[in-house]
Structure formats: C-alpha cells, structure tokens
Design an enzyme around this catalytic site. Sequence first.
Site, PDB file in Angstrom:
ATOM      1  N   VAL A  12       1.038  -1.030   0.148  1.00 34.63           N
ATOM      2  CA  VAL A  12      -0.297   0.311  -0.232  1.00 34.63           C
ATOM      3  C   VAL A  12       1.030   0.778  -0.054  1.00 34.63           C
ATOM      4  CG1 VAL A  12      -1.987   1.477   1.729  1.00 34.63           C
ATOM      5  CG2 VAL A  12      -1.701  -1.249   0.820  1.00 34.63           C
ATOM      6  N   LYS A  36      15.671  -2.508   3.274  1.00 38.46           N
ATOM      7  CA  LYS A  36      14.703  -2.768   2.593  1.00 38.46           C
ATOM      8  C   LYS A  36      15.035  -1.286   1.586  1.00 38.46           C
ATOM      9  CE  LYS A  36       9.514  -4.064   2.829  1.00 38.46           C
ATOM     10  NZ  LYS A  36       8.447  -2.952   3.659  1.00 38.46           N
ATOM     11  N   GLU A 154      -7.412   1.899   1.743  1.00 40.05           N
ATOM     12  CA  GLU A 154      -7.271   1.615   0.198  1.00 40.05           C
ATOM     13  C   GLU A 154      -8.237   0.646   0.054  1.00 40.05           C
ATOM     14  OE1 GLU A 154      -5.696  -0.993  -0.467  1.00 40.05           O
ATOM     15  OE2 GLU A 154      -4.965  -2.053   1.675  1.00 40.05           O
ATOM     16  N   ARG A 157      -5.767  -4.138  -5.698  1.00 43.64           N
ATOM     17  CA  ARG A 157      -5.890  -5.583  -5.652  1.00 43.64           C
ATOM     18  C   ARG A 157      -4.724  -5.226  -6.177  1.00 43.64           C
ATOM     19  NH1 ARG A 157      -9.598  -6.451 -10.236  1.00 43.64           N
ATOM     20  NH2 ARG A 157      -8.398  -4.230 -10.473  1.00 43.64           N
ATOM     21  N   LEU A 253     -17.570 -13.960  -7.822  1.00 38.97           N
ATOM     22  CA  LEU A 253     -18.554 -14.938  -7.629  1.00 38.97           C
ATOM     23  C   LEU A 253     -17.505 -16.145  -9.077  1.00 38.97           C
ATOM     24  CD1 LEU A 253     -21.763 -13.477  -9.035  1.00 38.97           C
ATOM     25  CD2 LEU A 253     -21.076 -14.533  -6.799  1.00 38.97           C
ATOM     26  N   GLY A 256     -14.028 -21.576  -6.200  1.00 40.72           N
ATOM     27  CA  GLY A 256     -12.390 -22.204  -6.374  1.00 40.72           C
ATOM     28  C   GLY A 256     -11.779 -22.259  -4.462  1.00 40.72           C
ATOM     29  N   GLY A 260      -7.363 -15.255   0.272  1.00 42.50           N
ATOM     30  CA  GLY A 260      -6.650 -15.727   0.483  1.00 42.50           C
ATOM     31  C   GLY A 260      -5.798 -14.400   0.837  1.00 42.50           C
ATOM     32  N   CYS A 263      -5.648  -9.182   2.975  1.00 44.60           N
ATOM     33  CA  CYS A 263      -6.550  -8.673   3.850  1.00 44.60           C
ATOM     34  C   CYS A 263      -8.196  -9.342   3.578  1.00 44.60           C
ATOM     35  CB  CYS A 263      -7.058  -7.508   2.078  1.00 44.60           C
ATOM     36  SG  CYS A 263      -6.291  -6.432   2.237  1.00 44.60           S
ATOM     37  N   LYS A 266      -8.431 -11.890   7.141  1.00 37.31           N
ATOM     38  CA  LYS A 266      -7.643 -10.763   7.966  1.00 37.31           C
ATOM     39  C   LYS A 266      -8.991  -9.649   8.915  1.00 37.31           C
ATOM     40  CE  LYS A 266      -4.917  -7.030   7.672  1.00 37.31           C
ATOM     41  NZ  LYS A 266      -5.305  -5.638   7.133  1.00 37.31           N
TER      42      LYS A 266
HETATM   43  C1  UDX Z   1      -8.047  -7.328  -1.722  1.00 31.94           C
HETATM   44  C2  UDX Z   1      -9.787  -6.177  -1.984  1.00 31.94           C
HETATM   45  O1  UDX Z   1      -9.890  -6.455  -3.336  1.00 31.94           O
HETATM   46  C3  UDX Z   1      -9.310  -4.943  -2.758  1.00 31.94           C
HETATM   47  O2  UDX Z   1     -10.211  -3.893  -2.855  1.00 31.94           O
HETATM   48  C4  UDX Z   1      -7.966  -4.304  -0.779  1.00 31.94           C
HETATM   49  O3  UDX Z   1      -8.114  -3.619  -0.394  1.00 31.94           O
HETATM   50  C5  UDX Z   1      -7.405  -5.495  -0.382  1.00 31.94           C
HETATM   51  O4  UDX Z   1      -7.861  -7.257  -0.697  1.00 31.94           O
HETATM   52  P1  UDX Z   1      -6.205  -8.529  -3.121  1.00 31.94           P
HETATM   53  O5  UDX Z   1      -6.528  -9.360  -1.299  1.00 31.94           O
HETATM   54  O6  UDX Z   1      -4.849  -7.867  -3.912  1.00 31.94           O
HETATM   55  O7  UDX Z   1      -7.789  -7.030  -2.423  1.00 31.94           O
HETATM   56  O8  UDX Z   1      -7.182  -9.623  -4.200  1.00 31.94           O
HETATM   57  P2  UDX Z   1      -8.145  -9.721  -4.519  1.00 31.94           P
HETATM   58  O9  UDX Z   1      -8.537  -9.966  -5.793  1.00 31.94           O
HETATM   59  O10 UDX Z   1      -9.943  -8.954  -3.789  1.00 31.94           O
HETATM   60  O11 UDX Z   1      -8.585 -11.097  -4.102  1.00 31.94           O
HETATM   61  C6  UDX Z   1      -8.387 -11.806  -3.406  1.00 31.94           C
HETATM   62  C7  UDX Z   1      -8.605 -12.764  -2.567  1.00 31.94           C
HETATM   63  O12 UDX Z   1     -10.234 -13.618  -3.043  1.00 31.94           O
HETATM   64  C8  UDX Z   1      -7.349 -14.095  -3.316  1.00 31.94           C
HETATM   65  O13 UDX Z   1      -7.738 -15.039  -3.235  1.00 31.94           O
HETATM   66  C9  UDX Z   1      -8.670 -14.203  -4.834  1.00 31.94           C
HETATM   67  O14 UDX Z   1      -7.674 -15.495  -5.631  1.00 31.94           O
HETATM   68  C10 UDX Z   1      -9.864 -15.027  -4.297  1.00 31.94           C
HETATM   69  N1  UDX Z   1     -11.227 -15.015  -5.221  1.00 31.94           N
HETATM   70  C11 UDX Z   1     -11.241 -13.493  -5.964  1.00 31.94           C
HETATM   71  C12 UDX Z   1     -11.999 -16.121  -5.564  1.00 31.94           C
HETATM   72  O15 UDX Z   1     -11.461 -16.960  -4.931  1.00 31.94           O
HETATM   73  N2  UDX Z   1     -12.917 -15.245  -6.335  1.00 31.94           N
HETATM   74  C13 UDX Z   1     -13.617 -14.400  -6.972  1.00 31.94           C
HETATM   75  O16 UDX Z   1     -13.950 -13.962  -8.201  1.00 31.94           O
HETATM   76  C14 UDX Z   1     -12.672 -13.510  -6.407  1.00 31.94           C
END
Ligand code: UDX
Length: 469
Positions: A12, A36, A154, A157, A253, A256, A260, A263, A266
């Site tokens: 972020v 870092k 924020e 993704r 939708l 799978g 994980g 975000c 937690k």
């Molecule tokens: C997420 C939120 O989208 C973002 O707005 C927030 O601020 C941070 O967390 P991110 O963790 O990067 O972002 O991933 P995202 O693309 O949202 O996917 C989260 C998880 O859900 C992944 O493990 C993904 O594989 C899973 N997922 C997503 C599904 O299993 N099915 C879906 O249809 C979409």
Amino acid sequence: MSNICVLGTGYVGLVTGTCFADMGNNVTCVDIIEEKIAKLKQGILPIYEPGLEEMVERNVHAGRLHFTTSYEEGLDNAEFIFIAVPTPTGANQGAADMRYVETAARMIAQELDHYAIVINKSTVPVGSGDVVSRVIRNNLKRPEVNFAVVSNPEFLREGEALSDFQHPDRVVLGSSDPEAAQSVARLYLPLRAPILVTDIYTAEMIKYASNAFLATKISFINEIAQICERLGADVKEVAEGMGHDKRIGRAFLDAGLGYGGSCFPKDVRALAHMADEAGLHPQMLHAVMDINHDQRRLVINKLTNILGTLRGCVIGVLGLAFKANTDDMRESASIDIIRWVTAQGATVRVYDPVATETGRVALEREGINLDMVEFCQTSYDVATGADALVISTAWNEFKSLNMLQVRAAMRRPVLIDGRNIYEATEMNRYGFIYRGIGRGTGPAPTILPPGDTTSILGEAQLLSLEESK
Ligand code: UDX
C-alpha cells in the site's frame, strides 16, 4: 504539487507513494527496515507488482520520489503524512494488531514541527482515528504544533494496484475536520473519481464492510459450487447467469479454493471480532470464514477419493501465490494444501512463476518439512512422475499448458483444478481424470449409499486408474 510523506513501504505504501509522485507530487517514503530502503534506493523492490518498478525508477529519476529510514527527513516540510504500515491479525482472537500504527503515530509526534494532515491508509479497527489522534497529541514533542487526522482506506488489489490507484471506483475520506478532508480530496482530484467524505468511523467501516462483502460473495459462490457439484450443475455457468443481473454483478463469483491474501482473511476476522466485542453475533461473517476454510479441504477430499491413500504419492502443485500476478504468500491456499498432503505422507513438486522464493520462506515459516517439497522450474517438471496435479493459483501460463505433454509426464492422470481454469470435457479428452470446483457434469446422480466411490468416480475411470498403477 504537494509534499507528501508515506510511512511504510509495503504494497500500500509503496504504490501510494509512487503513484502520488507520478502525479507530480514530491514524495518521501519512510521505512524502519534499513535493508528495504537500501534496496529501494538501488531500484530493487521488496514486492512484485506489475509496472511498479518502472514507475519507481521514473519518479526517482525525476527527483520526485525519495526513500529514507529517517522520520525526521521524511516529515521535513510534509503537508500530508500517510500511515501505511501493516495491521496484521494480532494475538487476540482476530483483532487487528495496532502496534505498528501506534509506533508510527508516536514517531510522528516526536518529529512534527509544523501543521500537517495525518492520513490513515492502514486498515484499522473502527475508532482507530481517535487512537492515532490521541497518541500523537499525548506524545507531541512540540505541544504547540497542530495536526488533523483523516481516514482514507485503500481498495488496491495486488497485481492491479497501479490501475486501481489511478482509476479508483471511489475515494473515501473520513474526518471530523472538513477542511482537512477537503485538502486530501484535492490530492485526489486529478483522478476524477467520486470522492465520498464521511465521519472517521464511517470511513473506517466502509473498508471493512467492502472487504467482508466481497469475501461473502466468494464464500457464497463456493457454497453454491458445493451444491452444484452434488446436483449436477456447473457453477461457472451459474455465476455467468447470475452475473448478468446488474443487481448481482459477475465479479467475485469465481468458485475455487476460496480467498487468501493480506486483506480478506484478516479483515473478515477483525470485523467479526469487533462485532463480538460489541456483544453482537456476526453469524454471516463466521459462516463466510468457515466456508473459506472448508473450501481448501475439498482438494484433499478429491485427491483421496481418487487416489485412496496419499502416502507415497507425488502431488504436483501449480501455483504458490495466493492469487495470480503477485508473489504474496499470505494466507495462500497452497500453504494448507501442501501442509495437509505432506502430513499424509505425500511428497510435493511445486512451481510458481514468481513466488518460489516467497513460497519457500512461507512454507518454512509454517513448519512444513521442506524435505518433502521440491521446487521446480516449470509446470512440466512438476508433472513429471506426479500422481496428481493440483492447480492452486490461476496464473495465465497455467491456462495454456500443453496438456498432452503434461499428461504424458505424469504417473497417474489426475487433475484437480482448484481455480476452474480448464473444462472437464476437454481434459477428459486428454485422458485426465478431472475435478474442478462445483463443476457438476450432467443431471443429479441418484443418491448412492455412503462409501460407494462410483458416485464420485465412474467405474471405468477407477479401473483405468487401477491399471495404470
Ligand atoms: C483485496 C481487495 O480486492 C482490495 O480492495 C483490498 O483493499 C485488499 O484486498 P487482494 O487481496 O489483492 O485485494 O485480492 P483480490 O483480487 O480481491 O482477491 C482476494 C482473494 O479472493 C484471492 O485469494 C482470490 O483468489 C480470491 N477470489 C477473488 C476468489 O476466490 N474468487 C473471486 O471471484 C475473486
């Protein structure tokens, strides 16, 4: 042009700082980890995020983006101070750990010698804006100095963070100080996105509610997937059919292995904890978490249904990262899958296009015996001698494999597609015993007595498996 300081150079912080610099601002990113910062100064990024390296380089070169370990240097002349430090799940039943946020607030208090707006980007429990204000106020080295606190959650993704920053669906700003909120809004004006100004509690809640809703969509479709599988429907088409309804939408939708990442797990946990603490019973949030956990176990059930015991088997795992286009291993389904199959005596061959190193570290940290895990260079290496392949991350390169070659390399042709990237009919044609998630194939089977494996695997397939042993 504004002077901006960003505290924390994780996903972020680094994305926020770099994107603000790219918009013409003068940005200094501060991190307490010297290694870092030293690497960032050499152009080496601590994370994999498409496009970020080039953007960092461009802005460092233009003199708009700086890195330092010194709060004094970072805060010098800063009009806006973004807190973007981690808020991991703490020791207390899912509550967010506020340690890093509080330390950042204390450091600001020590160094601040002019009016500045402190903006909280870290996902913090509702009410934390007050905590940040209080910590700064109580620790100010120069008590005459004034400051304001704004919450600005924020919604980035991983893998899409740059475009999410540059084209946000909305910008949320929460503050009890409308002028401070307006000043932060001006920073975002060039993005031409809707800007919502609320009180600070509401802004903090919008973040949790958004993530919890998206996680709920995922667990919902995963529950539907389980029903589809039993009743013979195909969840991918069900999602398609649902998604055309504008009230529902197709996004999130995809059935799978569940969600994980840094975000969703937690944040759902933290929101449930907040509700519990408030004396409520957040039943839906608990169901969302339970379904998500069970979803990963499906892989093990599918493997043992087909292979019987996993002892002595070689299980190929395609993908380590929690999702495609990132090397992030946090709460990745692959960790649980590898933990469970190795615990049952299988060895694992694994490949990920970018997450091999982060994967190795994460598996070791989780106490998984790395002697049971072989890290391969390609998907075909993974397939070599494997009794089954599990697709755990939907990387694009896994979608266009030469499946004949994969099939030929394997000891037994079992394909568990945890991300539904392939079609059963096509995979059957290649000779695979294919199992997706929620991909019923045809009408509902008659209910067979428990223990009758033909309900899961056709008799012919069982036979061909036996023969291939
Ligand atoms: C997420 C939120 O989208 C973002 O707005 C927030 O601020 C941070 O967390 P991110 O963790 O990067 O972002 O991933 P995202 O693309 O949202 O996917 C989260 C998880 O859900 C992944 O493990 C993904 O594989 C899973 N997922 C997503 C599904 O299993 N099915 C879906 O249809 C979409």
